[in-house]
Structures are given as C-alpha cells and as structure tokens.
Scaffold this motif. Sequence first.
Motif, PDB file in Angstrom:
ATOM      1  N   GLU A  35     134.224  85.930 102.293  1.00  0.00           N
ATOM      2  CA  GLU A  35     134.634  87.087 103.084  1.00  0.00           C
ATOM      3  C   GLU A  35     135.682  87.981 102.416  1.00  0.00           C
ATOM      4  O   GLU A  35     135.606  89.215 102.492  1.00  0.00           O
ATOM      5  CB  GLU A  35     135.142  86.601 104.455  1.00  0.00           C
ATOM      6  N   PRO A  36     136.710  87.432 101.728  1.00  0.00           N
ATOM      7  CA  PRO A  36     137.737  88.324 101.161  1.00  0.00           C
ATOM      8  C   PRO A  36     137.264  89.200 100.006  1.00  0.00           C
ATOM      9  O   PRO A  36     137.907  90.206  99.704  1.00  0.00           O
ATOM     10  CB  PRO A  36     138.820  87.341 100.671  1.00  0.00           C
ATOM     11  N   VAL A  37     136.161  88.844  99.355  1.00  0.00           N
ATOM     12  CA  VAL A  37     135.809  89.484  98.081  1.00  0.00           C
ATOM     13  C   VAL A  37     135.548  90.982  98.205  1.00  0.00           C
ATOM     14  O   VAL A  37     136.178  91.780  97.487  1.00  0.00           O
ATOM     15  CB  VAL A  37     134.617  88.754  97.426  1.00  0.00           C
ATOM     16  N   PRO A  38     134.638  91.454  99.082  1.00  0.00           N
ATOM     17  CA  PRO A  38     134.419  92.913  99.161  1.00  0.00           C
ATOM     18  C   PRO A  38     135.682  93.671  99.556  1.00  0.00           C
ATOM     19  O   PRO A  38     135.951  94.755  99.030  1.00  0.00           O
ATOM     20  CB  PRO A  38     133.340  93.051 100.242  1.00  0.00           C
ATOM     21  N   ARG A  39     136.450  93.094 100.472  1.00  0.00           N
ATOM     22  CA  ARG A  39     137.689  93.740 100.912  1.00  0.00           C
ATOM     23  C   ARG A  39     138.681  93.877  99.760  1.00  0.00           C
ATOM     24  O   ARG A  39     139.302  94.932  99.561  1.00  0.00           O
ATOM     25  CB  ARG A  39     138.295  92.910 102.054  1.00  0.00           C
ATOM     26  N   LEU A  40     138.829  92.827  98.955  1.00  0.00           N
ATOM     27  CA  LEU A  40     139.759  92.882  97.823  1.00  0.00           C
ATOM     28  C   LEU A  40     139.268  93.843  96.746  1.00  0.00           C
ATOM     29  O   LEU A  40     140.081  94.478  96.063  1.00  0.00           O
ATOM     30  CB  LEU A  40     139.949  91.481  97.247  1.00  0.00           C
ATOM     31  N   CYS A  41     137.955  93.953  96.590  1.00  0.00           N
ATOM     32  CA  CYS A  41     137.415  94.945  95.646  1.00  0.00           C
ATOM     33  C   CYS A  41     137.830  96.356  96.061  1.00  0.00           C
ATOM     34  O   CYS A  41     138.173  97.194  95.215  1.00  0.00           O
ATOM     35  CB  CYS A  41     135.887  94.844  95.588  1.00  0.00           C
ATOM     36  N   ARG A  42     137.810  96.614  97.364  1.00  0.00           N
ATOM     37  CA  ARG A  42     138.215  97.944  97.837  1.00  0.00           C
ATOM     38  C   ARG A  42     139.713  98.167  97.632  1.00  0.00           C
ATOM     39  O   ARG A  42     140.144  99.296  97.330  1.00  0.00           O
ATOM     40  CB  ARG A  42     137.829  98.105  99.314  1.00  0.00           C
ATOM     41  N   TYR A  43     140.500  97.125  97.798  1.00  0.00           N
ATOM     42  CA  TYR A  43     141.931  97.260  97.535  1.00  0.00           C
ATOM     43  C   TYR A  43     142.185  97.607  96.063  1.00  0.00           C
ATOM     44  O   TYR A  43     143.051  98.421  95.750  1.00  0.00           O
ATOM     45  CB  TYR A  43     142.667  95.968  97.886  1.00  0.00           C
ATOM     46  N   ILE A  44     141.432  96.966  95.174  1.00  0.00           N
ATOM     47  CA  ILE A  44     141.582  97.259  93.744  1.00  0.00           C
ATOM     48  C   ILE A  44     141.180  98.707  93.458  1.00  0.00           C
ATOM     49  O   ILE A  44     141.847  99.413  92.693  1.00  0.00           O
ATOM     50  CB  ILE A  44     140.729  96.285  92.906  1.00  0.00           C
ATOM     51  N   LEU A  45     140.091  99.159  94.079  1.00  0.00           N
ATOM     52  CA  LEU A  45     139.656 100.543  93.888  1.00  0.00           C
ATOM     53  C   LEU A  45     140.724 101.529  94.355  1.00  0.00           C
ATOM     54  O   LEU A  45     140.879 102.620  93.780  1.00  0.00           O
ATOM     55  CB  LEU A  45     138.350 100.789  94.650  1.00  0.00           C
ATOM     56  N   SER A  46     141.473 101.163  95.390  1.00  0.00           N
ATOM     57  CA  SER A  46     142.497 102.077  95.909  1.00  0.00           C
ATOM     58  C   SER A  46     143.630 102.304  94.913  1.00  0.00           C
ATOM     59  O   SER A  46     144.343 103.316  95.010  1.00  0.00           O
ATOM     60  CB  SER A  46     143.063 101.535  97.221  1.00  0.00           C
ATOM     61  N   VAL A  47     143.804 101.385  93.956  1.00  0.00           N
ATOM     62  CA  VAL A  47     144.872 101.550  92.958  1.00  0.00           C
ATOM     63  C   VAL A  47     144.603 102.783  92.092  1.00  0.00           C
ATOM     64  O   VAL A  47     145.528 103.397  91.558  1.00  0.00           O
ATOM     65  CB  VAL A  47     144.988 100.286  92.076  1.00  0.00           C
ATOM     66  N   TYR A  48     143.337 103.177  91.966  1.00  0.00           N
ATOM     67  CA  TYR A  48     142.973 104.330  91.134  1.00  0.00           C
ATOM     68  C   TYR A  48     143.341 105.661  91.804  1.00  0.00           C
ATOM     69  O   TYR A  48     143.322 106.707  91.148  1.00  0.00           O
ATOM     70  CB  TYR A  48     141.476 104.311  90.832  1.00  0.00           C
ATOM     71  N   GLU A  49     143.632 105.648  93.107  1.00  0.00           N
ATOM     72  CA  GLU A  49     143.984 106.883  93.821  1.00  0.00           C
ATOM     73  C   GLU A  49     145.437 107.264  93.558  1.00  0.00           C
ATOM     74  O   GLU A  49     146.321 106.396  93.523  1.00  0.00           O
ATOM     75  CB  GLU A  49     143.779 106.686  95.324  1.00  0.00           C
ATOM     76  N   ASP A  50     145.685 108.564  93.416  1.00  0.00           N
ATOM     77  CA  ASP A  50     147.054 109.053  93.269  1.00  0.00           C
ATOM     78  C   ASP A  50     147.780 109.060  94.607  1.00  0.00           C
ATOM     79  O   ASP A  50     148.976 108.777  94.679  1.00  0.00           O
ATOM     80  CB  ASP A  50     147.053 110.458  92.665  1.00  0.00           C
ATOM     81  N   ASP A  51     147.041 109.383  95.672  1.00  0.00           N
ATOM     82  CA  ASP A  51     147.623 109.422  97.015  1.00  0.00           C
ATOM     83  C   ASP A  51     146.662 108.734  97.966  1.00  0.00           C
ATOM     84  O   ASP A  51     145.572 109.251  98.258  1.00  0.00           O
ATOM     85  CB  ASP A  51     147.865 110.872  97.440  1.00  0.00           C
ATOM     86  N   ILE A  52     147.038 107.565  98.471  1.00  0.00           N
ATOM     87  CA  ILE A  52     146.140 106.787  99.321  1.00  0.00           C
ATOM     88  C   ILE A  52     145.900 107.470 100.664  1.00  0.00           C
ATOM     89  O   ILE A  52     144.892 107.232 101.330  1.00  0.00           O
ATOM     90  CB  ILE A  52     146.724 105.360  99.536  1.00  0.00           C
ATOM     91  N   ARG A  53     146.829 108.362 101.079  1.00  0.00           N
ATOM     92  CA  ARG A  53     146.640 109.087 102.333  1.00  0.00           C
ATOM     93  C   ARG A  53     145.617 110.215 102.190  1.00  0.00           C
ATOM     94  O   ARG A  53     145.059 110.679 103.192  1.00  0.00           O
ATOM     95  CB  ARG A  53     147.971 109.650 102.828  1.00  0.00           C
ATOM     96  N   HIS A  54     145.381 110.660 100.990  1.00  0.00           N
ATOM     97  CA  HIS A  54     144.389 111.705 100.730  1.00  0.00           C
ATOM     98  C   HIS A  54     143.483 111.240  99.586  1.00  0.00           C
ATOM     99  O   HIS A  54     143.543 111.770  98.466  1.00  0.00           O
ATOM    100  CB  HIS A  54     145.073 113.028 100.372  1.00  0.00           C
ATOM    101  N   PRO A  55     142.634 110.254  99.854  1.00  0.00           N
ATOM    102  CA  PRO A  55     141.803 109.669  98.789  1.00  0.00           C
ATOM    103  C   PRO A  55     140.716 110.626  98.315  1.00  0.00           C
ATOM    104  O   PRO A  55     140.204 111.454  99.077  1.00  0.00           O
ATOM    105  CB  PRO A  55     141.199 108.440  99.470  1.00  0.00           C
TER     106      PRO A  55
END
Length: 434
Positions: free
Chosen positions: A46-66
């Motif tokens: 269960e954690p795997v897809p969710r953690l993949c999305r968290y890793i992808l979020s690191v590439y965003e400059d502003d998480i509030r405006h992805p």
Amino acid sequence: MSILCGLPLLECVYCLACARWAWKRCLHSGSHDSETWGIATAEEFEPVPRLCRYILSVYEDDIRHPLWEPPGGYGINPDCLIMKRNYVDTFGRAPPYILYLDHDHADIVLAIRGLNLAKESDYAVLLDNKLGKKKFDGGYVHNGLLKAAVSLLDEECDVLKELVEKHPNYTLTFTGHSLGSGVTALLSMVALQNRDRLGNIDRKRIRCYAIAPARCMSLNLAVRYADVINSIVLQDDFLPRTATPLEDIFKSLFCLPCLLCLRCMRDTFISEEKMLRDPRRLYAPGRLYHIVERKPFRCGRFPPVVRTAVPVDGRFEHIVLSCNATSDHAIIWIERESQKALELMREKDKVMEIPAKQKMERQETLAREHSEEHKAALQRAATLSVPHASNYGTFDDDEEDVSEHSDGSSGEESTRETAPSGSSNGQQSKGKRG
C-alpha cells in the motif's frame, strides 16, 4: 592431417555455443528473475504508490502551485510539509528532499529525489567510490552515498527526533528514487546504528522504501537489513541488475545500451558462486518487490503483478536485454504501474469480501511470515558462504534477537575475513500469502 579435419568440427561447436548463449540471453525476460517468488498483498504494498508521489513532489518548486502533478495529485497537504531542501540548502552534499508529516497514515516521511543530470554535485556523490570501497557494519557500501546519508542525518536529526517524540505512534519512513534510493537505504542503516540521536526510536518504527534502487551494499548487509529496507523494481529496470559501478554507468550515459550489452556478456561467464563469494560486490538492498507487467513474446502491457521475496542467490544478477531497460527506471512509470497493481489487489480483496477481523489476522500472519522469511534468508546466506554472513550469530534465537544483532556502533569495522567453505545452488521457494 587429422588435426586439420577436426577444425571444422571445432568451429561448428564454437558457433553452436555462441548461438546458444545469444538465444538464452535474448530470451531472458525480467519476469524470470522473480518467477519463484511469492505474491505481495495489498497491505504490505500500500505505501509504494503514495511514496512515489511524494518523491515526485520534490521536483516541484512550489507544492501549492504544482506544475507536473500526476492524476489525482500528490496527496500532500502543504500545511503539513515540515521542510523542503534544495541543492543550495544541502550544499550539494545530498540530493533535494522533503520532510512531510503524514497524519492520514501516521507517518513521518523523508523523500529524496533521483539523479539530476544537470547537477555536478550529484555526479560527485556517484563518483566518490570504488566498487565496495567503504566498510560499514561488517560489510561494504558505496562511499559517496554513505557520506550523503551521514550528512543528511547530521543536518536533520534534531527535527526528526522532535517529530518522533511528539508522535510516538507514527512510523519514520525514508524513501527515494534512483540516486535518492541509495541515499535512503544507507540513511536507514545509519539511523538504526544511531537510534539514540532519534530519541531511542524502536527499530520496528523505521522503514525504508528504495524505488528503482542502486546497488549500494554488499550481500550480507542487503539480507541483514531486509526487515527494514524494501526495494521496488519495475520489470526490466537496468539499475538494480548491473553490478557496474554507478560512476561508470552515468559517465557512459550516452552509450548506456552498449555498456549494458557488454556487461551482460561479461557477467555470463562469471559463475554465481564466484559472485556470492565476492565480499565487495554490491547488491540492491533489503526485501525486493518486483512489479511484472510484460510477458515473453507478448506485445503491450498486462495487468501488473507484484512478487516479493528476500532472495540470496538469484538476486537480479542478469541484465535484461530489453528496449524497456531504461524506461522502466522512470519514477513516473513506477508510480503508474504500482498504483494499478495496488488497485487490482484491492479489487481482489473486495471480491473475496474479507471481514475486518480476518484482515487483521492476515496482517499478523504476514508479519510473522516476513520475519520467518528474513531468518531463512540469513541462514541461507551463511549456508552459501556469503562473506561475513556467519558473523550474525545463530538462527535459533527469537526474531527480535535476529533484528537486534544489527544495532551496534556506526563506526564498527570488521577486519576479520570469512573464509568460504562451500556453496550450494537453489531457488527461492515460493511463498504463500493469505
């Protein structure tokens, strides 16, 4: 004259041998690596897809405006984002990362991004190594990745300690992709060796999910920490399969297919027994989850199936000559296929209409099976004369004793060499899961 007459026969034998090798290598599919493994359950995956999305979020400059969020978003509440570090903040000693307090899943998550091809600092981490250069906790690890992990823990241990003590029922999860997966795997090991710096956190609260992992630790450590570290590999991904030093891989990035083909030919003539007895040979860490979505001689993608095991021999030793060897390394594809696999698992459980009480019993059974499988892997490592595998005590102790053997000093360096005393070949028995 008789010798000359025998030359054509020798040439025929040689050509047949070459043809047989080429046939076997071309037919080798990524799905063959895990064909004897057990099937993973929805609870453990269960954690795997969710953690993949968290890793992808690191590439965003502003998480509030992805700008590049996947379908359904990252699943992150910006108000619970504790910190976000970039290359300037880390001084290039580690890749960018985020620290997120996941209240929905009672989890403290530190997620690290993968390699940035445009950053010299990432290459510096990779190039700071010779194969199996650095000793750590009775084995060998990648030196540059270990330095990055130590630097990261030194920087954030106070914040992590505060969060761990403030939320005593939350787990502490380290996750990363590619380069970041190697850093997180070694970070989890360093954290286990320094639990006093994290408020004496219990070992069972620390988890690591290495997505598309680099081969960053020797076999004895890879098996030993399988109760904490989980590696996720998509079908034919090249990185967990090649023992070529990371620095050689990324220096040769523009002729990577040629490098992989040559490495494939070289490894064919090295016996698995010799590989197992090499104390400096590095491997993908921990328990392995293999997402299989393609079949030999079939076109297109099939519903993904997730297999899992703690293998000792046959641990992704052969490179797959596939046009998907590099695309299967992409975090975007891994997130998509892991989400599909999880949805299929949940649909199957829904059809079976498993009662809540039975689900709890299944989770307890699963934890017990994982513990027994981990002990069996440790015992098999000793049976196969894996260097330093016999340093971890007997296998008649309780499962907690086996786990606690690895809680020593991070500066401990074993100088004793274990002499190989024999070898046996076998396949990982197929596990049964409820």
